[in-house]
Enzyme design. Structure first.
Site, PDB file in Angstrom:
ATOM      1  CE  LYS A  60      -1.347  21.190 -33.510  1.00  0.00           C
ATOM      2  NZ  LYS A  60       0.007  21.759 -33.534  1.00  0.00           N
ATOM      3  CB  ALA A  69       3.898  18.053 -34.598  1.00  0.00           C
ATOM      4  CD1 TRP A 100       3.180  23.268 -40.457  1.00  0.00           C
ATOM      5  CD2 TRP A 100       5.269  23.259 -39.656  1.00  0.00           C
ATOM      6  NE1 TRP A 100       3.257  24.235 -39.476  1.00  0.00           N
ATOM      7  CE2 TRP A 100       4.529  24.241 -38.973  1.00  0.00           C
ATOM      8  CE3 TRP A 100       6.611  23.063 -39.326  1.00  0.00           C
ATOM      9  CZ2 TRP A 100       5.084  25.031 -37.970  1.00  0.00           C
ATOM     10  CZ3 TRP A 100       7.163  23.836 -38.323  1.00  0.00           C
ATOM     11  CH2 TRP A 100       6.412  24.806 -37.654  1.00  0.00           C
ATOM     12  CG  ASP A 145       8.120  17.916 -37.127  1.00  0.00           C
ATOM     13  OD1 ASP A 145       7.942  17.938 -35.894  1.00  0.00           O
ATOM     14  OD2 ASP A 145       7.609  18.757 -37.897  1.00  0.00           O
TER      15      ASP A 145
END
Length: 411
Positions: free
Chosen positions: A246, A213, A130, A211
């Site tokens: 999301k 997400a 990212w 992470d």
């Protein structure tokens, strides 16, 4: 003379710069594949029905706008911890949970904590990743070292990661990992690889920073957590950065969490106090609305079921797009057959920069400079035209002799 006369101009984030260019483009047929915002089959970014219901209930019953505690909404923190680290699914010590300003806020809070307490440690980040990972960790004061996560021809570079874990990383170093729905490739480590990664992290005495997400957008809500559970069941401590942007559609409400878990016997109060102190000096208290909404959904059985159904629908849409794109087998110079086995919102089309710029400038097709595309922006109406346009532009450039390159696969 102004105090700001010599202030240097800082270049914007490359991805955000392209997204802003797309926003200013009003040509008919524009297709924005840049920012990772979910879009349904009609091309809209919907508000979840479960979110609307929860918000309606909160409006009717909210009685104060007073500050939260620095740690955030207790209902949210407890519910998100149980969602991610359910005692029915994983055995670990839950050391701390702090509400954060989205997933980026969780990464920033974790980075500051690590920099303050382990200033000599290196944080290892696989690239591509990212676009904000490296910048956030450097801003926190950490020494960032990168390694090639992907092979030049596509696919996971497992050997390079294991070389880092085995020979380059020192005890006490930090390793940043995305266990599911890898951004930008969609190319996740398979189970055997993940088990070996976990074992070497434990053996080398490294500190994993995870992470998450896109929980629920890979396979399903339960399966997407199995790699994380493997990690926290074997490591002393794992830091987990979680985003609700999301899988709850709460992009602008900035809802996330930093969780710390593992097998350590450290006193949770000390850890919680450290995280709270960092949060206090950065933003004092987090906002309430989004966290109250998530907490209400997760603790109300009917709304939770509705939310789970909505996440399942998102995952199904992404899988359909992957399957339809992969069915074309070849798009321009890219072999896309393996896109179907990827996970999450993204994949990479390794197109030459000249093609990416032609698509952007001449045809209003916007993607990241590295060829990352947001699959959720494609649907049955625009996908055929998207594929046909890439094929035509590629043919017209008269460089078709360039060797084919493969889109990374995921197992």
């Amino acid at each position: 003379m102004s105090f700001l006369d010599d202030l240097p101009f800082l270049s914007p984030d490359p991805l955000l710069s392209v997204a802003q260019q797309a926003e200013r483009d009003h040509r008919i047929g524009k297709l924005d594949l840049t920012i990772g915002v979910y879009k349904d089959r009609s091309g809209q970014t919907p508000i979840f029905k479960s979110v609307k219901s929860a918000e309606s209930s909160l409006v009717q019953n909210e009685i104060t706008k007073s500050y939260l505690s620095t740690e955030g909404v207790p209902t949210f923190c407890n519910a998100i911890t149980d969602l991610i680290l359910s005692p029915h699914d994983v055995t670990c010590t839950k050391l701390a949970t702090v509400q954060t300003l989205g997933g980026t806020g969780a990464l920033s809070l974790a980075g500051r904590f690590l920099s303050d307490n382990f200033p000599e440690s290196v944080i290892w980040i696989g690239t591509p990743t990212w676009s904000n990972h490296v910048a956030v960790m450097r801003q926190c004061g950490l020494n960032v070292q990168t390694y090639a996560r992907s092979l030049p021809t596509g696919g996971r570079n497992f050997a390079t990661l294991m070389d880092v874990l085995t020979h380059k990383a020192r005890r006490g170093d930090i390793i940043l990992l995305q266990p599911i729905c890898h951004n930008p490739t969609g190319d996740d480590w398979n189970k055997a690889e993940w088990d070996e990664i976990t074992a070497q992290i434990v053996k080398a005495g490294l500190l994993p920073l995870v992470d998450i997400a896109y929980h629920g957008l890979g396979q399903d809500l339960a399966s997407d957590l199995t790699r994380l559970h493997t990690l926290v069941e074997q490591t002393d401590v794992t830091l987990v950065c979680y985003s609700c942007s999301k899988n709850f559609g709460l992009y602008r409400d900035r809802v996330g969490a930093l969780l710390v878990a593992g097998q350590s016997n450290v006193q949770p109060q000390a850890l919680q106090s450290q995280l709270a102190a960092i949060a206090r000096t950065n933003y004092s208290m987090p906002p309430a609305h989004g966290a109250l909404t998530v907490g209400h959904i997760l603790t109300t059985p009917a709304l939770r079921q509705q939310w789970e159904n909505e996440v399942e629908s998102m995952q199904a849409h992404l899988h359909t797009v992957r399957t339809q794109l992969a069915a074309h087998k070849q798009i321009g110079p890219c072999n896309v057959q393996t896109i179907a086995t990827g996970r999450g919102m993204f994949c990479m089309l390794p197109l030459p920069p000249t093609i990416i710029m032609l698509l952007r400038n001449e045809y209003s097709i916007y993607m990241a400079d590295n060829g990352r595309i947001n699959l959720a922006a494609l649907n049955e109406n625009n996908l055929p035209q998207f594929v046909a346009l890439i094929d035509r532009v590629w043919a017209n450039t008269q460089i078709g002799t360039m060797r084919n390159v493969n889109v990374p696969a995921s197992l």
